[in-house]
Every structure is written in C-alpha cells, then in structure tokens.
Design an enzyme around this catalytic site. Structure first.
Site: not given
Lengths: 362, 197
Positions: A145, A309, A342
């Site tokens: 991320s 995600d 995610h």
C-alpha cells in the site's frame, strides 16, 4: 529472533519536500535479526498508512507486529538470514517525530503544526537512517500500500542504494477514488467537536468519534465484498457480545470494535498527515511521466497485485510494470487472488510468501 | 522445449537484444538467453506455479493472459518476441501475429503441425488426432487453432510476413531428412523466424 527497539535522533534535521525544515527529528526504529559483517543483508520494511515500526514478533505490550505473518525466522523474509529494519514514519504517532511529540524549538507539542510530510520525505529520512546504520545498500526495500509507494520511491530516489524493491498492493499515484475516500475520513475527524481545529491535545480532548468513523470507512475499503460476505454475511451479532445497543449485524459489531480500538491509539493529526501524504503521491501524472521518473532505477522490482483489492487494484501495479519494461528495468509483476481485499498484502498465503521468498533469494 | 528447438532459437536471438517470451513457462529458455546471450528478457505467463519458478530463476516475468495482453507492449521497444507452442492456443492467432510484429522487429513462432502423417491417419479413420506431440483429447485440449505447416505459411503470405528462417523437427524431437524435405507431411513441429515485409 533478536528484536531491538531504539530511538534514533537526527540533530542535523531535514528539509522537507514542501520547503519547511525540521531542525531535528527522531525515528522510532525496530530491527530483527543481525546485520552481517559486509552489511549486505539489510531489508527495509516500509509501513502502510496506519502501521508503525513494530512489524514482527511480540512487543513488550504483547502486540504482534503488522507483518508477522511474513517476517520472522524461516518466514518469507527470514530474520535468520536478513537484518530487517522498520521505522515509524515521520508524522506518525508511535514514537517518531510527529504531531504528538514535543517540538524541540518551542518545547510544546507539535499538534496541528507538524508540517505536512510526503512519501519522498519518508524515503529521505529512511536514507538518513540507513547511513546511520552503516548500510550502504539495502538488499531489499519492501512495503504494501503506502509502504509500496515508499519502496518504489526508494528505487527512484536512491538507485544505487537498493538491490531489490518489492511493491505490494500499491500504485504510482493515488486515484481520485482513493483521495475521495480519504477526504470523507478526514472530514469526520475535523467535524468531531473534540478536534478543536487540531488543538485537541492542548485542550485536553480527543476526537475519538471522528477517528472511529474514519477508521470504520477505512476498513470497508480494505476488505473485499466477497471477503466481507464470507466472513460476516448477514449474520446477527449475539446479544451478549454486542459492543453497543445500536448494533444488529456482525459486520456492524466488527466495524464498531475495530474503529473504537483504533481511535484509542491513533492520533487525529497523524491521520490527516498520513492520508494527505498518500493522496499527494503522484509520480505518474501520465504514462510518459511515470517512465521518465522510473528511468534511473537500477533495482530489480517485484510488483504484486491482488484481484480482490479494489482500493489499489492490480491494474495500478501493471502500469508500474509496463513502465519498468519500457525503461529496461528488471521487473516482475504477479497477480494473486488474495481473499482479504487490499489487506491481502498483510497475510501469508503459500504463493504470496513463495513469491517474496524467491525474489529475495534470486 | 526440445533441445534442438531451443538451440535454433538461441542462434536466432541477437546478442544483447530486448526480447519478450509469450508463454514463457518456467523461464528455462529465457534464463539461457539472459545468461548466454546477454539479453534483456521478459516472460509472459498465466500459470502461477510457472511464474514462481521464473522469479526463483531471477527471470523477469509478467502475469498476463496473452489473448488480452499483447497490446500492453506497444512502446516497449522489443527487438524480438517469442511464442513457442502457444499461438495455436490463442483466440485469434492471425491478430496475435500481427501484434507481435508491431511490438517487435522480428518474432519467433513454433507450432505443432496438424499435417503430420500420424494426425492424417487419425483423421482418415475418423478420429481427432492424438499423437505423442498432441496428446490431449479434443475435449480437453488447449489447442483450439491447430493448423498445418502449409496453412501457417499461407497465413504469413496473406499477412505480408516474411519467413526469414525456418526449421522443422520430426518425431522424438529429432531433425531428419524427411521432416526437412517434406515438412507438411513429416514434421511434428515448425520453428519460424518472422519479419514484417
């Protein structure tokens, strides 16, 4: 596993991307394993938005690190072989210089006056840390991320100091939707009456409700629809275990619980700074810009995306991969299903761990 | 891939060139080309297990469905693209050929020959061919667009593609006089080096 947690003071300070200067700063750093004699086995972990320096093992409070599933003895990132380093980023709230710490110039808490930092600033401060540790080249810089953005930026900013970079569930820029979600979260914090325009610490208050609502929204974006459905479905929360009387469904209870817990530990100004840094990252205004920015990369890249995600979908990783190929960078791109949306980058799966292990060892 | 074919392809690949291998499998060929011919190589593969083997070998690899992904490399500046025993699995082999020659100056294609005599005997007795080189039954084969050597060369002609080099192998992956003189009947596999006219 040998774990050490230390504060590193940087009295030389740092000039941030936006021009402001921190005359001095500190980083809270945790390390795992041991640095070899040639100092060639260093692995830098970059944490995501709400992460911190505590990546693996159990700390004094009994908390397990955010990447414990992949980092440890004989795990994908093997602490028997590698000296693994993770620091709380500037602007965070886990011991590094940030809104909850004292400004050494005024002897007052920074609060809302802590300057806006950027992904580039984090990378620059981490570079100062690696100099301090005597590591002239990281074997691997890796993160998921917002951490993946830092890993990518490391390869760009310091091409001679990174051997390999792992860019997981990340993107070369935040999307419009990413920014929109973050703004809703920030707004709920700002509109909490206890936020006091950012001066809540001075006023002895905490905008807990705002942070809680922000985190609840965040959790929805971190999970996939399928995963939520499998995990909670439309099941009702049992009477005895409800966190509040307002709760009917398990998913409500989960979000309430997670939001509440987070609001007890995370700082509101940090929330705003970290998400603003995420939103502000953009090395890919268009595909040509991305290629230009990546032109000097010398590291090999491993880019991993997850089908479940929808916050940083695999297509964002593919853009980085195609730009890498166009710039003759040694780069691999894989897509895994990842049940957890995610958040998948945080969890072990056979293929995921093997991909990272093979990449480190290759 | 047969050693003979791998050797021929290695000879055709220019030293230090930039190449993409569509359907690269576990990366064995690319690894050879990277080590021995100093190429900048990338593999394209859909199978996770094979992809992990590529990463283990330090062979750059991209997970993509070739049917959908050929247009991604328009600006990558490849010198050569390779598609070994995969073109017959694609939805549109003719479009794939066209695209490969757009994204790279030359391309190497290898394909099984449906004109091989054992396939013809199978068909003569009214059955879909099952041979050592095409072992799958009709209902489970990935080879949805099989063709003969002649068919393929006709397609190249129609699409203004120059066959710069070609090479044929017969049963047991051996090069023989029979498969070289009458490949459409005796070759089990054709290997082509192609260029746009």
């Amino acid at each position: 596993m040998k774990i050490e947690t230390n504060i590193f003071d940087f009295d030389e300070g740092i000039v941030l991307e936006n021009g402001t200067k921190l005359s001095s700063f500190k980083l809270m750093v945790e390390t795992y394993g041991e640095l070899n004699e040639s100092k060639s086995n260093g692995v830098l972990l970059c944490h995501a938005f709400s992460g911190n320096h505590h990546a693996a093992g159990k700390n004094a409070d009994g908390l397990v690190g955010w990447w414990d599933q992949l980092v440890g003895p004989d795990k994908a990132i093997d602490t028997n072989k590698f000296f693994v380093v993770c620091c709380n980023n500037l602007g965070g709230c886990s011991g590094s210089s940030g809104p909850t710490e004292i400004n050494p110039l005024s002897d007052e808490i920074y609060g809302k006056n802590f300057p806006q930092v950027s992904v580039e600033d984090w990378v620059n401060s981490q570079k100062m840390l690696s100099d301090r540790l005597g590591i002239s080249k990281w074997h691997l810089v890796v993160g998921g991320s917002l951490g993946g953005m830092q890993a990518l930026q490391w390869a760009i900013s310091y091409p001679d100091f990174v051997n390999k970079a792992g860019i997981l569930a990340a993107a070369a820029k935040s999307s419009t939707q990413n920014i929109a979600m973050n703004e809703v979260a920030r707004e709920s914090i700002r509109k909490d009456p206890n936020f006091c325009n950012g001066d809540y610490i001075k006023n002895n208050k905490r905008p807990k409700d705002g942070i809680k609502a922000a985190r609840m929204l965040g959790h929805i974006t971190y999970l996939s629809e399928k995963h939520m459905n499998l995990r909670f479905g439309r099941k009702y929360q049992e009477e005895g275990s409800k966190v509040s009387g307002n709760v009917d469904f398990e998913v409500e209870n989960y979000l309430q619980y997670k939001g509440e817990k987070f609001s007890e530990s995370f700082d509101a100004n940090s929330y705003i700074i970290m998400t603003k840094a995420m939103d502000g990252y953009d090395i890919a205004t268009d595909s040509k810009t991305l290629e230009k920015n990546m032109a000097n990369i010398k590291a090999s890249l491993l880019i991993i995306g997850f089908n479940s995600d929808w916050l940083y979908p695999p297509a964002r990783g593919k853009e980085i991969q195609i730009a890498a190929i166009n710039q003759n960078i040694k780069s691999s791109y894989i897509v895994l299903d990842g049940e957890q949306g995610h958040d998948s980058f945080l969890f072990h799966s056979e293929k995921y761990s093997k991909a990272i292990k093979n990449f480190i060892g290759s | 891939m047969a050693i003979e074919i791998s050797k021929v392809i290695q000879d055709w690949v220019p030293r230090g060139s930039k190449i993409v291998d569509f359907g690269c499998g576990d990366g064995t060929l690319l690894k050879k080309l990277i080590d021995e011919k100093d190429v900048q190589g990338y593999g394209v593969e859909i199978n996770d297990k094979k992809i992990l083997s590529c990463i283990e070998k330090n062979v750059p690899v991209i997970k993509l469905d070739i049917d959908l992904g050929l247009h991604d490399f328009e600006f990558s500046g490849f010198d050569m693209s390779i598609m070994a025993r995969s073109i017959q699995c694609l939805k549109n082999p003719n479009i794939a050929l066209e695209k490969m020659l757009k994204l790279s100056k030359t391309c190497v294609v290898t394909l099984p020959n449906l004109g091989y005599w054992r396939c013809r005997i199978n068909l003569a007795v009214g059955k879909m061919p099952v041979t050592p080189d095409l072992p799958s039954s009709w209902y489970e084969t990935e080879n949805i667009h099989l063709c003969t050597i002649r068919d393929f060369e006709n397609l190249c002609e129609e699409q203004s593609i120059t066959i710069k080099e070609k090479f044929f192998i017969g049963p047991k992956n051996k090069k023989g006089i029979m498969s070289s003189t009458n490949p459409n009947f005796f070759a089990t596999e054709g290997v082509y080096l192609l260029e746009k006219k």
